[in-house]
Design a protein around this motif. Structure first.
Motif, PDB file in Angstrom:
ATOM      1  N   LEU A  82     -26.739  67.291 -10.566  1.00 29.01           N
ATOM      2  CA  LEU A  82     -25.451  66.703 -10.958  1.00 29.01           C
ATOM      3  C   LEU A  82     -25.675  66.496 -12.146  1.00 29.01           C
ATOM      4  N   PHE A  83     -24.817  66.901 -13.198  1.00 33.18           N
ATOM      5  CA  PHE A  83     -24.770  66.656 -14.597  1.00 33.18           C
ATOM      6  C   PHE A  83     -24.234  65.421 -15.131  1.00 33.18           C
ATOM      7  N   PHE A  84     -24.744  64.286 -15.455  1.00 35.72           N
ATOM      8  CA  PHE A  84     -24.215  63.286 -16.203  1.00 35.72           C
ATOM      9  C   PHE A  84     -23.772  63.125 -17.508  1.00 35.72           C
ATOM     10  N   SER A  85     -22.734  62.907 -17.717  1.00 34.53           N
ATOM     11  CA  SER A  85     -22.001  62.836 -19.288  1.00 34.53           C
ATOM     12  C   SER A  85     -21.398  61.301 -19.567  1.00 34.53           C
ATOM     13  N   ILE A  86     -22.011  60.470 -20.033  1.00 36.78           N
ATOM     14  CA  ILE A  86     -21.700  58.951 -20.241  1.00 36.78           C
ATOM     15  C   ILE A  86     -20.589  58.819 -21.413  1.00 36.78           C
ATOM     16  N   LEU A  87     -19.554  58.193 -21.191  1.00 34.17           N
ATOM     17  CA  LEU A  87     -18.663  58.109 -21.900  1.00 34.17           C
ATOM     18  C   LEU A  87     -18.656  56.712 -22.637  1.00 34.17           C
ATOM     19  N   HIS A  88     -19.151  56.653 -23.751  1.00 37.17           N
ATOM     20  CA  HIS A  88     -19.532  55.160 -24.354  1.00 37.17           C
ATOM     21  C   HIS A  88     -18.156  54.699 -25.189  1.00 37.17           C
ATOM     22  N   ALA A  89     -17.275  54.251 -24.184  1.00 41.00           N
ATOM     23  CA  ALA A  89     -15.972  53.661 -24.873  1.00 41.00           C
ATOM     24  C   ALA A  89     -15.423  52.876 -23.651  1.00 41.00           C
ATOM     25  N   ALA A  90     -14.587  52.022 -24.090  1.00 36.34           N
ATOM     26  CA  ALA A  90     -13.783  51.103 -23.362  1.00 36.34           C
ATOM     27  C   ALA A  90     -12.792  51.791 -22.496  1.00 36.34           C
ATOM     28  N   GLU A  91     -12.524  51.176 -21.272  1.00 39.79           N
ATOM     29  CA  GLU A  91     -11.668  51.794 -20.215  1.00 39.79           C
ATOM     30  C   GLU A  91     -10.270  52.402 -21.158  1.00 39.79           C
ATOM     31  N   SER A  92      -9.778  53.330 -20.881  1.00 41.36           N
ATOM     32  CA  SER A  92      -8.673  53.558 -21.673  1.00 41.36           C
ATOM     33  C   SER A  92      -7.538  54.355 -20.604  1.00 41.36           C
ATOM     34  N   LYS A  93      -6.387  54.002 -20.857  1.00 43.48           N
ATOM     35  CA  LYS A  93      -5.146  54.746 -20.250  1.00 43.48           C
ATOM     36  C   LYS A  93      -4.642  55.803 -20.880  1.00 43.48           C
ATOM     37  N   ALA A  94      -5.171  56.284 -21.996  1.00 41.02           N
ATOM     38  CA  ALA A  94      -4.599  57.410 -22.579  1.00 41.02           C
ATOM     39  C   ALA A  94      -4.981  58.670 -21.889  1.00 41.02           C
ATOM     40  N   PRO A  95      -3.780  59.765 -22.069  1.00 42.32           N
ATOM     41  CA  PRO A  95      -3.802  60.878 -21.223  1.00 42.32           C
ATOM     42  C   PRO A  95      -5.209  61.672 -21.484  1.00 42.32           C
ATOM     43  N   ILE A  96      -5.555  62.290 -20.441  1.00 46.21           N
ATOM     44  CA  ILE A  96      -6.798  63.246 -20.675  1.00 46.21           C
ATOM     45  C   ILE A  96      -6.323  64.883 -20.441  1.00 46.21           C
ATOM     46  N   LYS A  97      -6.751  65.599 -21.541  1.00 46.32           N
ATOM     47  CA  LYS A  97      -6.401  67.117 -21.435  1.00 46.32           C
ATOM     48  C   LYS A  97      -7.702  67.856 -21.054  1.00 46.32           C
ATOM     49  N   ILE A  98      -7.571  68.616 -20.268  1.00 44.88           N
ATOM     50  CA  ILE A  98      -8.690  69.372 -19.777  1.00 44.88           C
ATOM     51  C   ILE A  98      -8.468  70.750 -20.490  1.00 44.88           C
ATOM     52  N   ASN A  99      -9.577  71.180 -21.206  1.00 46.38           N
ATOM     53  CA  ASN A  99      -9.581  72.330 -22.210  1.00 46.38           C
ATOM     54  C   ASN A  99     -10.213  73.531 -21.378  1.00 46.38           C
ATOM     55  N   TRP A 100      -9.409  74.290 -20.591  1.00 45.78           N
ATOM     56  CA  TRP A 100      -9.800  75.429 -19.846  1.00 45.78           C
ATOM     57  C   TRP A 100     -10.177  76.423 -20.660  1.00 45.78           C
ATOM     58  N   THR A 101     -11.446  77.183 -20.283  1.00 43.79           N
ATOM     59  CA  THR A 101     -11.920  78.391 -21.057  1.00 43.79           C
ATOM     60  C   THR A 101     -11.752  79.834 -20.137  1.00 43.79           C
ATOM     61  N   GLU A 102     -12.412  80.701 -20.812  1.00 44.16           N
ATOM     62  CA  GLU A 102     -12.322  82.040 -20.014  1.00 44.16           C
ATOM     63  C   GLU A 102     -13.477  81.843 -18.758  1.00 44.16           C
ATOM     64  N   PRO A 103     -13.292  82.374 -17.836  1.00 49.08           N
ATOM     65  CA  PRO A 103     -14.320  82.475 -16.887  1.00 49.08           C
ATOM     66  C   PRO A 103     -15.446  83.100 -17.082  1.00 49.08           C
ATOM     67  N   GLN A 104     -16.613  82.835 -16.587  1.00 45.62           N
ATOM     68  CA  GLN A 104     -18.023  83.427 -16.915  1.00 45.62           C
ATOM     69  C   GLN A 104     -18.464  83.957 -15.668  1.00 45.62           C
ATOM     70  N   LYS A 105     -19.327  85.073 -15.882  1.00 43.45           N
ATOM     71  CA  LYS A 105     -19.897  85.721 -14.704  1.00 43.45           C
ATOM     72  C   LYS A 105     -21.486  85.496 -14.961  1.00 43.45           C
ATOM     73  N   LEU A 106     -22.168  85.480 -13.816  1.00 43.23           N
ATOM     74  CA  LEU A 106     -23.622  84.971 -13.698  1.00 43.23           C
ATOM     75  C   LEU A 106     -24.136  85.809 -12.392  1.00 43.23           C
ATOM     76  N   ILE A 107     -25.147  86.362 -12.742  1.00 41.53           N
ATOM     77  CA  ILE A 107     -25.999  87.279 -11.828  1.00 41.53           C
ATOM     78  C   ILE A 107     -26.816  86.135 -11.087  1.00 41.53           C
ATOM     79  N   LEU A 108     -26.534  85.787  -9.765  1.00 37.98           N
ATOM     80  CA  LEU A 108     -27.387  84.852  -9.003  1.00 37.98           C
ATOM     81  C   LEU A 108     -28.749  85.480  -8.486  1.00 37.98           C
TER      82      LEU A 108
END
Length: 614
Positions: free
Chosen positions: A15-41
């Motif tokens: 699991l990749f952890f990303s720490i938001l170093h900011a005080a708790e906020s109620k501002a709206p959050i927008k998810i920036n969707w990008t093109e799907p990616q392909k990967l050979i497993l």
């Protein structure tokens, strides 16, 4: 701060952890969707993954990405939850829908929009760790949709008492090993151990001018250190109550003198209560050491001795003449993937049946025997095992896995329990693999067999350890009747292994009787003095004092074989970087933080002490 999109074959267990170093906020959050990616497993096939900026993946759960965020908290919390407000959804693009369908076909969908929140601490900062899959199935159309924007609300109940209390644990300023002459012994079984004059000399001790009253035994008993930082543990080394027999010249060590102490093996049992026909007592094996260590000195003056506790005069609510006993078989011989801390024993290959024998002298035929067994299997089909003992049996089935796809679980475990009334003191448990029998891809191992039984409370061996879960209850006072006793019998209460007490009682004929409150589970050891165990002599221990170490910029933990190289590295960082560097061996850490036994958590606890003192 959120990470850039990342899809990696190494994401299987990460699991990749990303720490938001900011005080708790109620501002709206927008998810920036990008093109799907392909990967050979590893299966050689191309897989399509839906992506957004900061997307995280756990391929053991799903091919879908999840949203992950860490927010600062204002202190420790007693409860914490999170909810999504004002969510805005949009339909998936056609190529995203294809990837969604592929993820749905590969395995069951994870809970969508279910916000999971837990707490963590980084550099003494309390954090909320938030995770959810930003998708939903539209209730009207039945089509999948992705979350475009939302507001995240945290609901935290702060623990004011914990917040105002000191966060620094009470650590000893100095280790008991800092001064004096110290000697180490090791043992592998529970029981009463005897060290006489000749044995102490064999340790290398100089007893000239020493009194038997000055002999002390230190050690923290058996069992692995807890993984949780919050779980209690003994700091440094605890002094144990011991019995000293000064049989020759008073206050002079001579050949008539000896010491008795209660020692514990590293394998421990805990009472969990019987559910679903499973044993009420569960075993745990120390993963890093099979030997428990104790430290001996005569340089600190008179030591702690076994005290005598009276039999209770309160009205008796329970009579105890049978007790709970237990045994297990677990052979840690093989690790399936050369990683992790779980090891397994007997392999189901050419041999498909194994039988294990246990003896419970004076077994109570009116009380059930409880058996629990665990196996592990790896195959493309469901694997089945049967477990039989006496008139009882059960079937264990391990789930099929995809042996050709690396990110699927390598193998699955299965465990089961059953009980039956015994007809003999000898209990045999047979484990048999029944299917698949001719599958070249099958791998299977036994993990353990665990047995609980009731026995008559009578002296059938020179030392008898007993306890009775059935007598435990609020306000209970239990009277114990130890049969086949004689005038040489002693009973020690060993519930607290470092504060052992001699139990007073009455010998009526050949039955030793005593009464005690049993509002909690108590454990005893009865012995007739005819046979004692002998610890393994390991010799002198050099003085050390990690508890007094000052604050360091760097700690290097290194075995003695690399000491010269580690010293060069420490000097390099000291001279070139101006760092203060501490150099310690693993065994020094084990001596002060895990009673001498190898335990990886001891290294963590040592570093935690330095961290909390900073």
């Amino acid at each position: 701060m959120k990470k850039a999109p990342l899809i990696s074959a190494t994401a299987v267990l990460t699991l990749f952890f990303s720490i938001l170093h900011a005080a708790e906020s109620k501002a709206p959050i927008k998810i920036n969707w990008t093109e799907p990616q392909k990967l050979i497993l590893a299966d050689g096939l191309s897989h399509s993954f839906i992506c957004f900026t900061g997307a995280q993946y756990n391929l053991q759960e799903s091919q879908l990405p999840f949203y992950y965020e860490t927010r600062k908290l204002n202190g420790p919390v007693s409860s914490l939850s999170a909810e999504l407000l004002n969510p805005v959804f949009v339909s998936l693009a056609e190529n995203e829908k294809e990837a969604f369908d592929e993820a749905q076909k590969s395995m069951n969908l994870p809970p969508l929009l279910e916000v999971q929140v837990r707490t963590g601490i980084v550099k003494k900062q309390n954090l909320a760790l938030i995770k959810f899959y930003p998708f939903r199935i539209n209730p009207a159309s039945g089509q999948p949709e992705k979350l475009l924007s939302f507001t995240l609300k945290l609901n935290a109940d702060y623990n004011l008492a914990q917040r105002t209390a000191s966060s620094t644990a009470a650590y000893a300023a100095n280790s008991v090993l800092a001064s004096g002459n110290w000697y180490k012994v090791g043992l592998t079984a529970d029981g009463i151990y005897k060290m006489d004059y000749a044995y102490l000399l064999s340790l290398g001790m100089n007893l000239s001018g020493k009194s038997p009253q000055d002999l002390r035994v230190y050690g923290n008993g058996g069992g692995q250190l807890p993984y949780s930082n919050a779980a209690p543990r003994i700091d440094d080394l605890a002094e144990n109550a011991i019995y000293v027999f000064d049989g020759g010249t008073l206050n002079v060590f001579d050949s008539a003198d000896y010491v008795l102490f209660y020692g514990q093996s590293q394998n421990r049992w805990s009472y969990t209560g019987s559910t679903g026909g499973c044993p009420a007592f569960r075993h745990s094996v120390h993963l890093f050491s099979d030997t428990t260590y104790y430290f001996i000195t005569t340089d600190l003056g008179p030591g702690k001795r076994v005290s005598t506790q009276s039999s209770s005069m309160l009205p008796v609510t329970n009579n105890v003449n049978t007790f709970d006993d237990y045994a297990f078989h677990e052979s840690d011989a093989s690790n399936m993937i050369k990683s992790g801390r779980e090891w397994y024993g007997e392999k189901f290959d050419i041999l498909n049946t194994y039988t294990f024998n246990f003896s419970f002298p004076g077994i109570d035929p009116s009380s059930p025997v409880y058996v629990k067994t665990e196996v592990i299997g790896r195959a493309d089909v469901t694997s089945s095992f049967t477990v039989t003992s006496g008139s009882g049996s059960t079937t264990l089935s391990t789930t099929a896995t995809q042996t050709s796809i690396y990110y699927y679980p390598y193998a699955y475990t299965s465990n089961g329990c059953f009980s039956y009334l015994p007809s003999s003191s000898n209990i045999s448990v047979t484990v048999t693999r029944t299917s698949p029998l001719n599958n070249p891809n099958f791998i299977g191992y036994l993990n353990y067999v665990e047995v609980n039984a009731r026995r008559q409370l009578l002296m059938s061996t020179p030392q008898l350890i007993f306890r009775d879960a059935g007598s435990v209850g609020a306000g209970n006072v239990s009277k114990f009747f130890v049969a086949n006793a004689n005038s040489n019998l002693s009973v020690w209460e060993v519930t607290d292994p470092v504060n052992v007490a001699q139990q007073a009682g009455t010998l009526n004929g050949n039955v030793f009787e005593f009464a005690l409150p049993t509002d909690s589970l108590r454990e005893f050891l009865a012995f007739d003095g005819s046979t004692f165990l002998t610890p393994r002599a390991l010799g002198a221990v050099p003085n050390q004092n990690l508890h007094a170490i000052g604050q360091m910029d760097m700690i290097i933990v290194c075995p003695p074989v690399f000491w010269n190289e580690a010293t060069q590295l420490a000097n390099l960082h000291a001279n070139e970087d101006g760092l203060s560097v501490g150099l310690v061996t693993p065994q020094q850490i084990y001596n002060e933080f895990s009673s001498g036994a190898r335990d990886v958590s001891a290294i963590r606890d040592f570093m935690k002490m330095l961290y909390e003192r900073a």
